[in-house]
Design a protein around this motif. Sequence first.
Motif, short mmCIF file in Angstrom:
data_model
loop_
_atom_site.label_atom_id
_atom_site.label_comp_id
_atom_site.label_asym_id
_atom_site.label_seq_id
_atom_site.Cartn_x
_atom_site.Cartn_y
_atom_site.Cartn_z
N ARG A 89 68.74 43.83 62.24
CA ARG A 89 68.88 43.00 61.04
C ARG A 89 67.89 41.84 61.04
O ARG A 89 67.34 41.48 60.00
CB ARG A 89 70.31 42.47 60.95
CG ARG A 89 70.60 41.70 59.66
CD ARG A 89 71.98 41.10 59.68
NE ARG A 89 72.99 42.13 59.64
CZ ARG A 89 74.10 42.12 60.39
NH1 ARG A 89 74.31 41.15 61.25
NH2 ARG A 89 74.99 43.08 60.27
N ARG A 120 72.92 41.76 53.01
CA ARG A 120 73.38 42.23 54.31
C ARG A 120 74.53 41.41 54.86
O ARG A 120 75.04 41.69 55.92
CB ARG A 120 72.23 42.20 55.32
CG ARG A 120 71.20 43.28 55.08
CD ARG A 120 70.26 43.37 56.25
NE ARG A 120 69.45 44.57 56.17
CZ ARG A 120 68.79 45.08 57.18
NH1 ARG A 120 68.85 44.52 58.36
NH2 ARG A 120 68.06 46.16 57.04
N PHE A 170 79.55 45.10 60.09
CA PHE A 170 79.53 46.10 59.02
C PHE A 170 80.89 46.16 58.34
O PHE A 170 81.86 45.55 58.79
CB PHE A 170 79.14 47.49 59.56
CG PHE A 170 79.99 47.99 60.71
CD1 PHE A 170 81.13 48.74 60.49
CD2 PHE A 170 79.63 47.72 62.03
CE1 PHE A 170 81.90 49.21 61.54
CE2 PHE A 170 80.39 48.18 63.09
CZ PHE A 170 81.53 48.93 62.85
N SER A 179 72.89 47.57 49.32
CA SER A 179 73.18 46.38 50.13
C SER A 179 72.20 46.20 51.28
O SER A 179 72.15 45.14 51.90
CB SER A 179 74.59 46.49 50.72
OG SER A 179 74.64 47.49 51.72
N ALA A 228 72.53 47.45 54.05
CA ALA A 228 73.29 47.40 55.29
C ALA A 228 72.85 48.52 56.22
O ALA A 228 72.24 49.52 55.80
CB ALA A 228 74.78 47.52 54.99
N THR A 254 78.04 51.70 57.57
CA THR A 254 79.27 51.60 56.80
C THR A 254 80.28 52.57 57.39
O THR A 254 79.90 53.54 58.06
CB THR A 254 79.04 51.91 55.30
OG1 THR A 254 80.21 51.54 54.57
CG2 THR A 254 78.74 53.38 55.06
#
Length: 236
Positions: free
Chosen positions: A28, A89, A142, A173, A175, A178
């Motif tokens: 990240r 995020r 997450f 997103s 991310a 998930t």
Amino acid sequence: MGILDFLRGSTINTTSFSQLHRKIVNLRSGNLYYFPYNLPQAIQFPSDFWKDLINIYRKTNTDGLERAFSVFWADGEVVLTEVNTGSNRMVKSGGSIQVKYSHHPTRKGYARKELYLDNSLLKRKDIFFKDVPKSLEVQYLFNIHTHPKHTKENQEIYYNFFSAQDINSLLSSKAIITGLVTDKLWLLIRTTETPSEIVNLTDTKVTPAYVEGTLHMGLYRADFNKKAYRYNLIKT
């Protein structure tokens, strides 16, 4: 011999939750994703994670309502909190997480570690005073959501897989991971080869083969209180 018996006796490389946490944080920070060849083969979750997750599963299994929650790392402890809002995020949890350390009232050389959610004590443990960290670390990792069970006319119970909305939400997103709770835990890990958007995606298209083969995501499945294995290792 079942497939899981075979895996237990094989040389499957297992990633601990602590290692997963550190990898997510590092990726990240660089706005990066896993390379497909570098995805974990199996992931081991701590007992506290399973305890909280199973409690949420039972609530959904009882009232049929979907629930969404965030997974946080709080100085070595795993915390699951209900989601209120989210963007990009980062996700704002449904509560305030705090970790506090203090001198132990009775044990010499020990400190007391306390974890609070919304000012309510969640966990308490004693640790060596020398192990108290110099700085506190509370990080969002997450999101996971639940899907309720459905019953066919013949009384057979089934659960829906990830939906098109779930996939699009993950992509928009940005991310990395998930999760989905049915009567099992499912995880999707985005990779460098996962497309940034998908046009006209429908629920019927979203299958294990599609997310692995077309979207190039790592798909994982775990029985409760067990390791999460790459789906392509355990599918039959």
